[in-house]
Design an enzyme around this catalytic site. Structure first.
Site, PDB file in Angstrom:
ATOM      1  N   GLY A  53       0.769  -1.176  -0.068  1.00 40.33           N
ATOM      2  CA  GLY A  53      -0.025  -0.031  -0.169  1.00 40.33           C
ATOM      3  C   GLY A  53       0.801   1.293  -0.205  1.00 40.33           C
ATOM      4  O   GLY A  53       0.110   2.575  -0.093  1.00 40.33           O
ATOM      5  N   ASP A  54       2.223   1.413   0.294  1.00 36.67           N
ATOM      6  CA  ASP A  54       2.911   2.527   0.084  1.00 36.67           C
ATOM      7  C   ASP A  54       4.354   2.221  -0.301  1.00 36.67           C
ATOM      8  O   ASP A  54       5.355   2.458   0.550  1.00 36.67           O
ATOM      9  CB  ASP A  54       2.913   3.105   1.672  1.00 36.67           C
ATOM     10  CG  ASP A  54       3.506   4.503   1.659  1.00 36.67           C
ATOM     11  OD1 ASP A  54       3.312   5.214   0.438  1.00 36.67           O
ATOM     12  OD2 ASP A  54       3.767   5.056   2.706  1.00 36.67           O
ATOM     13  N   ILE A  55       4.562   1.543  -1.215  1.00 31.75           N
ATOM     14  CA  ILE A  55       5.837   1.493  -1.925  1.00 31.75           C
ATOM     15  C   ILE A  55       6.251   2.524  -2.403  1.00 31.75           C
ATOM     16  O   ILE A  55       5.680   3.179  -3.437  1.00 31.75           O
ATOM     17  CB  ILE A  55       5.724   0.321  -2.952  1.00 31.75           C
ATOM     18  CG1 ILE A  55       5.294  -1.275  -2.427  1.00 31.75           C
ATOM     19  CG2 ILE A  55       6.999  -0.157  -3.712  1.00 31.75           C
ATOM     20  CD1 ILE A  55       4.861  -2.430  -3.283  1.00 31.75           C
TER      21      ILE A  55
END
Length: 230
Positions: A53-55
């Site tokens: 979700g937050d690469i």
């Protein structure tokens, strides 16, 4: 809490801070592969599959040999159904947006539906950063990397000439890169950034493309490194 010491900081610092040494091309290709490997583990090999979700570049840590380790699972969603329904589907559930500027999948922003392909989109952005040396989002200029690259990305990845591909590569490398590998990286980025999530490849498919088109990957990878932060 005890964490592994990561002497080379994160990819954002190493790739974009001008006072750092330029990351060699081979190091960049290995980072791209190891990140795909980490995402494959989350998406396909965990008992409960995980969307990170937050690469983004600042969440990719680099050890003493520049092996990458994906960190910061604060936005992660476990299991499928880990789908986030749009606000219109529920009046009682508040939608929580995930991701960071420049890395967030536009399809997620439009629909609020989280899926593995959100992470694949972010991987495409990271690959573009590794190829071009440009940031995903430049706050000073207010520009997204995709807005700069998107108009020509598909055409160059499919039928681009050597000159066109070479012009995309980070000039700080001084020409020290493999042209065929650069074209493969651009092509993979184009697939990851496709507007339709269903068309985007899985992480395992991306790894297979890299192995087929970037023959040096297997030789360069250190044993037993899968890109996860333990």
């Amino acid at each position: 809490m005890v964490f592994e010491y990561i002497p080379n900081g994160n990819l954002q610092e190493k790739l974009h801070e001008r006072n750092n040494e330029v990351l060699p091309w081979k190091t960049r290709t290995v980072i791209a592969y190891q990140l795909a490997q980490a995402i494959e583990y989350l998406h396909e090999k965990c008992t409960l599959q995980i969307i990170h979700g937050d690469i983004k570049a600042s969440n990719i840590l680099l050890d003493e040999r520049f092996n990458c380790k994906l960190c910061d699972f604060g936005s992660a969603k476990m299991g499928f159904s880990s789908t986030v329904m749009p606000p219109s589907c529920s009046r009682t559930t508040k939608q929580v947006m995930i991701g960071s500027p420049g890395y967030t999948d536009p399809h997620y922003l439009r629909t609020g539906l989280a899926s593995k392909k959100n992470d694949v989109y972010s991987l495409g952005i990271i690959i573009l950063e590794l190829v071009t040396g440009m940031e995903a989002f430049c706050p000073e200029r207010g520009q997204l990397l995709t807005s700069i690259m998107a108009p020509n990305l598909k055409a160059i990845s499919e039928v681009g000439t050597a000159v066109e591909v070479a012009e995309l590569v980070d000039p700080r490398l001084g020409g020290e890169f493999d042209l065929d590998e650069a074209k493969a990286m651009v092509s993979i980025a184009g697939l990851c950034l496709h507007q339709s999530p269903t068309v985007r490849p899985s992480a395992s498919q991306i790894m297979q493309i890299m192995k087929e088109k970037m023959g040096s990957i297997d030789l360069l990878l250190s044993p037993a490194k899968d890109g996860r932060h333990k």
